[in-house]
Design a protein around this motif. Structure first.
Motif, mmCIF file in Angstrom:
data_model
loop_
_atom_site.group_PDB
_atom_site.id
_atom_site.type_symbol
_atom_site.label_atom_id
_atom_site.label_comp_id
_atom_site.label_asym_id
_atom_site.label_seq_id
_atom_site.Cartn_x
_atom_site.Cartn_y
_atom_site.Cartn_z
ATOM 1 N N UNK A 179 0.953 -1.158 0.001
ATOM 2 C CA UNK A 179 0.056 -0.090 0.019
ATOM 3 C C UNK A 179 0.845 1.133 -0.057
ATOM 4 N N UNK A 180 1.966 1.194 0.874
ATOM 5 C CA UNK A 180 2.578 2.774 1.009
ATOM 6 C C UNK A 180 3.467 2.808 -0.443
ATOM 7 N N UNK A 181 3.804 1.660 -1.044
ATOM 8 C CA UNK A 181 4.591 1.921 -2.435
ATOM 9 C C UNK A 181 3.698 2.161 -3.323
ATOM 10 N N UNK A 182 2.551 1.650 -3.541
ATOM 11 C CA UNK A 182 1.581 1.900 -4.756
ATOM 12 C C UNK A 182 0.999 3.250 -4.665
ATOM 13 N N UNK A 183 0.774 3.724 -3.262
ATOM 14 C CA UNK A 183 0.270 5.236 -3.067
ATOM 15 C C UNK A 183 1.570 6.138 -3.516
ATOM 16 N N UNK A 184 2.785 5.657 -3.122
ATOM 17 C CA UNK A 184 3.743 6.659 -3.354
ATOM 18 C C UNK A 184 4.005 7.075 -5.088
ATOM 19 N N UNK A 185 3.753 5.844 -5.825
ATOM 20 C CA UNK A 185 3.808 5.747 -7.263
ATOM 21 C C UNK A 185 2.747 6.565 -7.790
ATOM 22 N N UNK A 186 1.651 6.609 -7.383
ATOM 23 C CA UNK A 186 0.500 7.260 -7.818
ATOM 24 C C UNK A 186 0.780 8.697 -7.545
ATOM 25 N N UNK A 187 1.263 9.112 -6.503
ATOM 26 C CA UNK A 187 1.693 10.553 -6.204
ATOM 27 C C UNK A 187 2.737 11.067 -7.174
ATOM 28 N N UNK A 188 3.601 10.080 -7.424
ATOM 29 C CA UNK A 188 4.661 10.474 -8.132
ATOM 30 C C UNK A 188 4.217 10.622 -9.518
ATOM 31 N N UNK A 189 3.420 9.920 -10.051
ATOM 32 C CA UNK A 189 2.749 9.924 -11.309
ATOM 33 C C UNK A 189 2.131 11.459 -11.625
ATOM 34 N N UNK A 190 1.251 11.690 -10.521
ATOM 35 C CA UNK A 190 0.771 13.044 -10.655
ATOM 36 C C UNK A 190 1.830 14.229 -10.738
ATOM 37 N N UNK A 191 2.686 14.097 -9.728
ATOM 38 C CA UNK A 191 3.606 15.207 -9.786
ATOM 39 C C UNK A 191 4.590 15.280 -11.133
ATOM 40 N N UNK A 192 4.602 14.092 -11.594
ATOM 41 C CA UNK A 192 5.352 14.024 -12.934
ATOM 42 C C UNK A 192 4.496 14.905 -13.980
ATOM 43 N N UNK A 193 3.507 14.850 -13.921
ATOM 44 C CA UNK A 193 2.570 15.472 -14.953
ATOM 45 C C UNK A 193 2.724 17.235 -14.737
ATOM 46 N N UNK A 194 2.672 17.426 -13.542
ATOM 47 C CA UNK A 194 2.836 18.868 -13.171
ATOM 48 C C UNK A 194 4.423 19.229 -13.881
ATOM 49 N N UNK A 195 5.289 18.349 -13.255
ATOM 50 C CA UNK A 195 6.550 18.845 -13.841
ATOM 51 C C UNK A 195 6.741 18.846 -15.330
ATOM 52 N N UNK A 196 5.942 18.097 -16.010
ATOM 53 C CA UNK A 196 6.426 18.106 -17.499
ATOM 54 C C UNK A 196 5.737 19.181 -18.020
ATOM 55 N N UNK A 197 4.588 19.599 -17.400
ATOM 56 C CA UNK A 197 3.838 20.778 -18.149
ATOM 57 C C UNK A 197 4.402 22.001 -17.804
ATOM 58 N N UNK A 198 4.884 22.023 -16.499
ATOM 59 C CA UNK A 198 5.013 23.384 -15.907
ATOM 60 C C UNK A 198 6.613 23.901 -15.735
ATOM 61 N N UNK A 199 7.350 22.887 -15.114
ATOM 62 C CA UNK A 199 8.600 22.969 -14.715
ATOM 63 C C UNK A 199 9.782 22.801 -15.776
ATOM 64 N N UNK A 200 9.630 22.270 -16.746
ATOM 65 C CA UNK A 200 10.774 21.998 -17.674
ATOM 66 C C UNK A 200 11.201 23.056 -18.414
ATOM 67 N N UNK A 201 10.328 24.160 -18.300
ATOM 68 C CA UNK A 201 11.022 25.417 -18.945
ATOM 69 C C UNK A 201 11.654 26.250 -17.948
#
Length: 296
Positions: A179-201
């Motif tokens: 449970x803690x691992x799968x919840x962590x990867x779910x949060x990381x996937x959400x975070x990576x979307x924000x990173x891809x569209x807002x931070x890489x510039x």
């Protein structure tokens, strides 16, 4: 439904509020693929308006997935609006995909919603257990959804051996571990979307990536990039996140300390070797005279 009613009291579903639409293009000549890979830095094009991401695969066809908020998809209702949208944000894609293909593919399949599911526990007594997307559906932005499901199987097999296939002990332990691992990867996937569209510039973001890679090169066992831990090791997802947060704190403090030392050093040099103010004033007057002499 029975499983949900009986045991999954903690079952939050997070809606990304963005949709995904798949588009496909024709086969491209090798030289065009190479140019495209240079243009998009391998795989990802990030919109300057920071609201959607276009992801490209480097094979013999040009394919992409367009991610946008619901309201942006609702504004595009005709083929002409599709072309106008791509002309504004992805003009290089239009001659590669083609106007007619783009209009057809955009409306051929409706854009799909994306959700993240995190439930707990994963089991009912010794009777039933959830794995993969049934237990932890994630958005696709870290590329770990299938890997997390495969790792569920590996961990379950390891726990079976550990408890001699006693399902009364195996299933609760599986929930406790995963449970803690799968919840962590779910949060990381959400975070990576924000990173891809807002931070890489962001210049700071790119600078930090270079710093992280340099430190990893110098100290490969001490500083490990998050993506490396998640993708290329069996480090548990939540442990990778914890280590990432620790590394971020240490590196940021190190950068602040380095900047402070450099500033103090600069002040010390100025105090020990003060500049000749009179020369600076004369030089300033010369520059002003030159500017004043310029024709209007």
């Amino acid at each position: 439904d029975c499983l949900i009613d009986q045991t999954l009291h903690n079952r939050p579903i997070e809606d990304l509020q963005h949709l995904a639409a798949n588009l496909e293009g024709p086969k491209l000549p090798q030289e065009v693929q190479f140019t495209l890979s240079l243009l998009v830095d391998g795989y990802t094009v990030v919109s300057p308006v920071q609201s959607f991401v276009q992801v490209d695969t480097e094979n013999k066809t040009f394919t992409c997935t367009l991610f946008m908020p619901f309201e942006d998809f609702e504004k595009i209702t005709t083929g002409d609006k599709v072309i106008e949208f791509f002309q504004n944000y992805f003009p290089d894609a239009i001659p590669l995909i083609g106007d007619d293909t783009l209009k057809r593919d955009y409306f051929r399949l409706p854009a799909q919603a994306m959700v993240s599911v995190k439930c707990s526990p994963y089991h009912i007594d010794d009777k039933c257990v959830l794995m993969g997307d049934a237990a932890h559906a994630v958005v696709p932005f870290y590329g770990q959804g299938m890997n997390a499901g495969f790792e569920d199987c590996i961990v379950f097999d390891e726990i079976l051996d550990q408890f001699n296939e006693d399902f009364c002990a195996v299933l609760p332990e599986f929930s406790r571990v995963r449970v803690p691992d799968d919840h962590a990867i779910a949060d990381l996937a959400m975070y990576n979307y924000v990173e891809m569209r807002a931070h890489v510039n962001s210049k700071w973001f790119l600078f930090r990536k270079h710093v992280d890679n340099l430190l990893h090169l110098i100290m490969p066992k001490t500083i490990i990039p998050l993506y490396t831990m998640v993708t290329f090791s069996r480090t548990r997802y939540h442990k990778a996140v914890e280590r990432w947060h620790w590394q971020e704190k240490v590196i940021n403090r190190g950068l602040v300390l380095g900047a402070a030392v450099a500033a103090c050093g600069g002040v010390y040099l100025l105090v020990k070797n003060p500049p000749n103010i009179s020369k600076l004033v004369i030089r300033t007057e010369e520059i002003w005279s030159m500017l004043s002499a310029l024709p209007e």
